[in-house]
Design a protein around this motif. Sequence first.
Motif, PDB file in Angstrom:
ATOM      1  N   ARG A 107       0.870  -1.187   0.000  1.00  0.00           N
ATOM      2  CA  ARG A 107       0.000   0.000   0.000  1.00  0.00           C
ATOM      3  C   ARG A 107       0.897   1.224   0.000  1.00  0.00           C
ATOM      4  NH1 ARG A 107      -2.773  -0.640   4.723  1.00  0.00           N
ATOM      5  NH2 ARG A 107      -1.411   0.832   5.759  1.00  0.00           N
ATOM      6  N   MET A 108       0.781   2.034  -1.051  1.00  0.00           N
ATOM      7  CA  MET A 108       1.611   3.228  -1.152  1.00  0.00           C
ATOM      8  C   MET A 108       1.041   4.337  -0.278  1.00  0.00           C
ATOM      9  SD  MET A 108       2.712   3.347  -5.120  1.00  0.00           S
ATOM     10  CE  MET A 108       3.658   4.807  -4.828  1.00  0.00           C
ATOM     11  N   LEU A 109       1.919   5.050   0.411  1.00  0.00           N
ATOM     12  CA  LEU A 109       1.514   6.138   1.285  1.00  0.00           C
ATOM     13  C   LEU A 109       1.791   7.471   0.603  1.00  0.00           C
ATOM     14  CD1 LEU A 109       3.025   4.751   4.590  1.00  0.00           C
ATOM     15  CD2 LEU A 109       0.690   4.525   3.770  1.00  0.00           C
ATOM     16  N   ARG A 110       0.882   8.406   0.744  1.00  0.00           N
ATOM     17  CA  ARG A 110       1.020   9.771   0.209  1.00  0.00           C
ATOM     18  C   ARG A 110       1.300   9.799  -1.286  1.00  0.00           C
ATOM     19  NH1 ARG A 110       5.170  10.078   4.171  1.00  0.00           N
ATOM     20  NH2 ARG A 110       4.258  10.261   6.216  1.00  0.00           N
ATOM     21  N   SER A 111       0.648   8.925  -2.047  1.00  0.00           N
ATOM     22  CA  SER A 111       0.867   8.904  -3.490  1.00  0.00           C
ATOM     23  C   SER A 111      -0.433   8.523  -4.196  1.00  0.00           C
ATOM     24  CB  SER A 111       1.959   7.913  -3.853  1.00  0.00           C
ATOM     25  OG  SER A 111       2.202   7.953  -5.234  1.00  0.00           O
ATOM     26  N   THR A 112      -0.637   9.114  -5.367  1.00  0.00           N
ATOM     27  CA  THR A 112      -1.845   8.818  -6.130  1.00  0.00           C
ATOM     28  C   THR A 112      -1.535   8.140  -7.454  1.00  0.00           C
ATOM     29  OG1 THR A 112      -1.759  11.017  -7.122  1.00  0.00           O
ATOM     30  CG2 THR A 112      -3.116  10.755  -5.143  1.00  0.00           C
ATOM     31  N   LYS A 113      -0.251   7.952  -7.770  1.00  0.00           N
ATOM     32  CA  LYS A 113       0.108   7.296  -9.025  1.00  0.00           C
ATOM     33  C   LYS A 113       1.218   6.278  -8.772  1.00  0.00           C
ATOM     34  CE  LYS A 113       3.386  10.883 -10.412  1.00  0.00           C
ATOM     35  NZ  LYS A 113       4.589  10.097 -10.471  1.00  0.00           N
ATOM     36  N   ASP A 126      13.637   4.352 -10.438  1.00  0.00           N
ATOM     37  CA  ASP A 126      14.509   5.130  -9.547  1.00  0.00           C
ATOM     38  C   ASP A 126      13.756   6.106  -8.655  1.00  0.00           C
ATOM     39  OD1 ASP A 126      16.922   3.925 -10.082  1.00  0.00           O
ATOM     40  OD2 ASP A 126      17.352   5.225 -11.784  1.00  0.00           O
ATOM     41  N   GLU A 127      12.442   5.968  -8.557  1.00  0.00           N
ATOM     42  CA  GLU A 127      11.667   6.840  -7.673  1.00  0.00           C
ATOM     43  C   GLU A 127      11.673   6.271  -6.261  1.00  0.00           C
ATOM     44  OE1 GLU A 127       7.124   8.525  -7.209  1.00  0.00           O
ATOM     45  OE2 GLU A 127       7.797   7.788  -9.149  1.00  0.00           O
ATOM     46  N   ILE A 128      11.740   7.158  -5.281  1.00  0.00           N
ATOM     47  CA  ILE A 128      11.701   6.769  -3.875  1.00  0.00           C
ATOM     48  C   ILE A 128      10.307   7.058  -3.345  1.00  0.00           C
ATOM     49  CG2 ILE A 128      12.631   7.255  -1.580  1.00  0.00           C
ATOM     50  CD1 ILE A 128      15.291   7.930  -2.966  1.00  0.00           C
ATOM     51  N   PHE A 129       9.722   6.054  -2.668  1.00  0.00           N
ATOM     52  CA  PHE A 129       8.375   6.236  -2.118  1.00  0.00           C
ATOM     53  C   PHE A 129       8.279   5.507  -0.783  1.00  0.00           C
ATOM     54  CE2 PHE A 129       8.158   2.259  -4.400  1.00  0.00           C
ATOM     55  CZ  PHE A 129       7.316   1.459  -3.650  1.00  0.00           C
ATOM     56  N   ARG A 130       7.213   5.811  -0.050  1.00  0.00           N
ATOM     57  CA  ARG A 130       6.948   5.150   1.230  1.00  0.00           C
ATOM     58  C   ARG A 130       5.788   4.188   1.032  1.00  0.00           C
ATOM     59  NH1 ARG A 130       9.870   7.601   5.528  1.00  0.00           N
ATOM     60  NH2 ARG A 130       8.777   6.073   6.781  1.00  0.00           N
ATOM     61  N   GLY A 131       5.939   2.998   1.599  1.00  0.00           N
ATOM     62  CA  GLY A 131       4.892   2.001   1.474  1.00  0.00           C
ATOM     63  C   GLY A 131       4.879   1.066   2.667  1.00  0.00           C
ATOM     64  N   VAL A 132       3.785   0.347   2.793  1.00  0.00           N
ATOM     65  CA  VAL A 132       3.638  -0.624   3.873  1.00  0.00           C
ATOM     66  C   VAL A 132       3.004  -1.881   3.284  1.00  0.00           C
ATOM     67  CG1 VAL A 132       1.390   0.275   4.617  1.00  0.00           C
ATOM     68  CG2 VAL A 132       2.799  -0.963   6.226  1.00  0.00           C
TER      69      VAL A 132
END
Length: 87
Positions: free
Chosen positions: A33-39, A44-50
């Motif tokens: 589940r991606m946090l604070r993201s809509t796409k 090479d993109e950094i994202f937060r997920g759980v």
Amino acid sequence: MKRGNVSTRETKTKPEPLIIRARINSGEPEPIRMLRSTKAPELDEIFRGVPKRFRTNLFQKTLRVVSISKEKGINVFHCTTDVTGKR
């Protein structure tokens, strides 16, 4: 004493969380589940997920997309928890 419009409180709903399939550190693909993201993330993109198996954001991870592949017609994001490397 008026406390506010009931109809406006009912219309404020959270959007559905974006769920992707990801391999973290070469493990098995699992729903994230991606946090604070809509796409969906890009290379090479950094994202937060759980991981979806956890019901809380307590176990969230910072991930970087290393590559993207298709498995059984579904995009699988190959991610690493090492975000200090290449940017």
